[in-house]
Design a protein around this motif. Structure first.
Motif, PDB file in Angstrom:
ATOM      1  N   TYR A 176       2.152  24.071  36.495  1.00 61.33           N
ATOM      2  CA  TYR A 176       1.557  25.412  36.551  1.00 61.33           C
ATOM      3  C   TYR A 176       0.331  25.533  35.651  1.00 61.33           C
ATOM      4  N   SER A 177       0.246  24.671  34.626  1.00 63.38           N
ATOM      5  CA  SER A 177      -0.937  24.725  33.760  1.00 63.38           C
ATOM      6  C   SER A 177      -2.145  24.067  34.411  1.00 63.38           C
ATOM      7  N   SER A 178      -1.940  23.397  35.534  1.00 62.02           N
ATOM      8  CA  SER A 178      -3.038  22.710  36.212  1.00 62.02           C
ATOM      9  C   SER A 178      -3.382  23.345  37.553  1.00 62.02           C
ATOM     10  N   LEU A 179      -2.936  24.574  37.764  1.00 64.24           N
ATOM     11  CA  LEU A 179      -3.242  25.244  39.028  1.00 64.24           C
ATOM     12  C   LEU A 179      -4.723  25.536  39.185  1.00 64.24           C
ATOM     13  N   ASP A 180      -5.463  25.504  38.065  1.00 66.58           N
ATOM     14  CA  ASP A 180      -6.905  25.739  38.175  1.00 66.58           C
ATOM     15  C   ASP A 180      -7.609  24.604  38.909  1.00 66.58           C
ATOM     16  N   LYS A 181      -6.872  23.508  39.165  1.00 65.63           N
ATOM     17  CA  LYS A 181      -7.445  22.386  39.924  1.00 65.63           C
ATOM     18  C   LYS A 181      -7.168  22.523  41.417  1.00 65.63           C
ATOM     19  N   VAL A 182      -6.363  23.510  41.779  1.00 62.72           N
ATOM     20  CA  VAL A 182      -6.046  23.727  43.195  1.00 62.72           C
ATOM     21  C   VAL A 182      -7.203  24.495  43.834  1.00 62.72           C
TER      22      VAL A 182
ATOM     23  N   LEU B  96     -10.361  37.593  39.524  1.00 62.44           N
ATOM     24  CA  LEU B  96      -9.783  36.289  39.865  1.00 62.44           C
ATOM     25  C   LEU B  96     -10.680  35.155  39.369  1.00 62.44           C
ATOM     26  N   LEU B  97     -11.971  35.297  39.553  1.00 59.35           N
ATOM     27  CA  LEU B  97     -12.895  34.247  39.102  1.00 59.35           C
ATOM     28  C   LEU B  97     -12.883  34.116  37.585  1.00 59.35           C
ATOM     29  N   LYS B  98     -12.750  35.241  36.905  1.00 56.78           N
ATOM     30  CA  LYS B  98     -12.717  35.221  35.442  1.00 56.78           C
ATOM     31  C   LYS B  98     -11.415  34.637  34.926  1.00 56.78           C
ATOM     32  N   ASP B  99     -10.327  34.918  35.640  1.00 60.24           N
ATOM     33  CA  ASP B  99      -9.010  34.444  35.215  1.00 60.24           C
ATOM     34  C   ASP B  99      -8.900  32.924  35.302  1.00 60.24           C
ATOM     35  N   GLU B 100      -9.547  32.314  36.317  1.00 58.39           N
ATOM     36  CA  GLU B 100      -9.574  30.864  36.507  1.00 58.39           C
ATOM     37  C   GLU B 100      -8.175  30.266  36.610  1.00 58.39           C
TER      38      GLU B 100
END
Length: 632
Positions: A46-52, A80-84
């Motif tokens: 879940y800590s790597s969802l920014d790679k999805v 959403l874009l800011k949250d990343e």
């Protein structure tokens, strides 16, 4: 022969050649590779969802609310874009659809053109729910679809919170305005109640006066009606009066004239009487009449003279009175003539007055009735006004006084009324720690299973030569059990030192994992002793069944009925539960509830193995006495 020589002999056999040593090392690392790699790969996804990669499409054209332009879609997209949290990529609708289909994006979220308009439609006549479109393709990843739904739900919650806060703020402002209106209405109701009370008092007085008026009007109507009845004969009576008055006037004038003449005659008579008295007195004196008689005669003549004088005076007075009477009779005659001329009009006026008085009496009665109804109505109005004032006053007290800051705080609370506060009795550090109990138990079984590909379940020579089935069985069990303990210690070190998964009770966990490895060794040994190579295959099947029923990922209660029934019976379920309790810091009683079923499996498997060893000790075949390819 004792147990330790049998164990040493088996280790010697396993390490008697390079291929044997290599095989043993390879099999010993199986649980490390399986458990370590799997937990490493799933340690914290879940800590790597920014790679999805995910497509973000904003078609929202916005709307105007209370004169202010609002675009919820753009605001949500910026958030959403800011949250990343995901690898968001802004795209068009066509790019997003094509990208999800060919795998460029795992999923896409679209804010339609009417997104803001629908969100703001609640204040209009045609409220409509807004739609957030989520585009997924399970060929990319089924979990991506699940994650996309969760992401969309998070967006929905945030937007619902914002819209709810705005709507609540508008509602609370309206409630504040309503309270101000209620205060003014309450003040007006107080004035109305006071006025209604005064009106009720006045209406009561009006009712009483109108009743008196009705009574007087009725009496007046009755009197005038009687007068009207009498006035009908007034013209003829006036004619008679005029005629009589004229006759009286003429008679009075004649009487006055006669009395004047009579007065003259009376004066003459009086003068004559006086002369006669004097003459008689002289003659009597001359005749020598007795003085007494002369006095008597004189006296009589004096009385006649006095009476004659009185008659003359009375006649004169009568003449004067008759003159006055004649003058008055003349006036009466003139008045009677006037009355005669006016009598018809007067009779008609009296008749009209009688008709008017009747109407007045009827109207006064209706007025009295209306005044009575008005009195009742104003009394009810006064009572209702008092009730209205009391109700409005209660309503004012029930609507709280708010400020702009207070309304904003309340609106925020309404939009987000619930904050979930987790009270975790025990808690896994991350996703990998959550899966660790299951994969540690599974790695233990796989490690034992792999060892029995190399380790002999029982020493055939010992069974044939020594005929000690119990010792031989224990030796056959302890060899893989000891190797399994080593595997578990190494796996524990890998999990804690390399993967840094926290453990609440390290010593207890190492001991329990060692005990689990020894139990699994006894079970696989029993299958091999009873069924040989078929038993080894069944150990694999048994592992697959336990993998499904252990409840390592989803709660075991979600399993189909037959599999759920197996959960409490199979050993891996209890191994997973025990590791959870020791790793997360559960109750010691829960650990013991996991140990006891494993003890039963351990003892039962060893008993079955001993019985199988006893059977093999009686019957041997030549093939079973052949030397192993990895050592004597």
């Amino acid at each position: 022969m004792k147990i330790s020589p049998l164990i040493r002999a088996e280790f010697a056999r396993l390490t008697s050649s390079r291929i044997g040593i290599a095989s043993l090392i390879a099999l010993m690392t199986v649980p490390l590779v399986y458990g370590g790699l799997y937990l490493w790969g799933n340690q914290d996804p879940y800590s790597s969802l920014d790679k999805v990669p995910a497509a973000l499409v904003v078609q929202d054209i916005g709307t105007t609310v209370d004169g202010t332009a609002t675009n919820y879609g753009e605001k949500a997209a910026k958030s959403l874009l800011k949250d990343e949290r995901f690898g968001w990529v802004e795209a068009t609708a066509a790019q997003a659809a094509a990208g999800v289909k060919n795998g460029t994006y795992d999923f896409g979220i679209t804010f339609p053109s009417d997104f803001s308009a629908r969100l703001s439609s609640g204040s209009g006549d045609s409220p409509r729910s807004a739609e957030l479109k989520v585009t997924t393709d399970d060929t990319n990843s089924y979990l991506s679809t699940t994650i996309a739904k969760q992401a969309a739900e998070a967006v929905r919650v945030e937007i619902a919170k914002e819209v709810g806060a705005e709507a609540s703020l508008t509602l609370l402002a309206a409630v504040g305005d309503l309270r101000d209106g209620l205060v003014k209405a309450d003040e007006g109701a107080k004035t109305l109640a006071d006025g209604a009370a005064s009106a009720a008092t006045g209406a009561a007085s009006l009712s009483s006066g109108s009743s008196t008026l009705a009574g007087g009007a009725a009496s007046l109507s009755s009197g005038i009606a009687r007068l009207d009845a009498k006035a009908s004969s007034l013209p003829s009576s006036a004619t008679q009066l005029s005629s009589g008055a004229s006759s009286v006037s003429s008679g009075a004038a004649a009487a006055s004239s006669g009395s004047t003449t009579l007065a003259g005659k009376a004066s003459q008579v009086a003068t004559l009487a006086a002369g006669t008295r004097s003459q008689v007195a002289v003659e009597l004196a001359d005749a020598g009449v007795d003085p007494t008689v002369a006095a008597t005669v004189d006296a009589q003549l004096a009385a006649v003279s006095g009476a004659t004088a009185q008659i003359g005076a009375g006649t004169s007075s009568l003449s004067t009175s008759l003159g006055t009477l004649a003058a008055g009779a003349a006036q009466v005659s003139a008045g009677a003539a006037t009355l005669k001329a006016s009598a018809p009009a007067l009779s008609s006026a009296v008749h009209s007055a009688a008709t008017g008085a009747a109407s007045l009496s009827s109207g006064a009665a209706e007025l009295a009735s209306g005044a009575s109804a008005l009195g009742s109505g104003t009394a009810e109005l006064a009572s209702g006004s008092a009730t209205l004032e009391s109700s409005l006053s209660d309503a004012v007290t029930q609507v709280p006084v708010t400020t702009a800051a207070g309304r904003q705080a309340t609106a925020d609370l309404i939009a987000n009324p619930l904050a979930v506060k987790q009270s975790a009795i025990t808690q896994a550090a991350n996703y990998g720690a959550g899966l660790a109990p299951f994969f540690l138990a599974l790695a233990s079984w796989i490690g034992i299973y792999a060892l029995f590909l190399l380790v002999r379940p029982l020493s055939r020579r010992a069974l044939t030569a020594v005929r000690r089935p119990i010792r031989t069985t224990l030796a056959g069990w302890l060899t893989p059990a000891m190797l399994g303990v080593v595997q578990m210690v190494a796996l524990f070190a890998l999990v804690t030192l390399a993967l840094h998964l926290p453990v609440a009770d390290p010593v207890g966990l190492i001991a329990f994992m060692a005990f689990v490895a020894m139990t699994f060794a006894a079970i696989v040994l029993a299958l091999n002793v009873l069924l040989g190579s078929v038993g080894q295959f069944l150990a694999l099947v048994f592992m697959v069944v336990q993998l499904v029923t252990a409840g390592g990922t989803f709660p075991w209660q979600t399993l189909p009925g037959p599999l759920a029934a197996l959960h409490q019976a199979l050993p891996m379920s209890h191994a997973v539960d025990g590791i959870r309790q020791l790793m997360y810091g559960g109750l010691s009683s829960s650990v013991w509830s996991s140990i006891l079923p494993l003890v039963l499996w351990l003892v039962g498997s060893l008993v079955v193995s001993v019985l199988g060893a006893m059977r093999q000790g009686r019957f041997r075949i030549l093939r079973e006495l052949r030397q192993s390819p990895i050592g004597a």
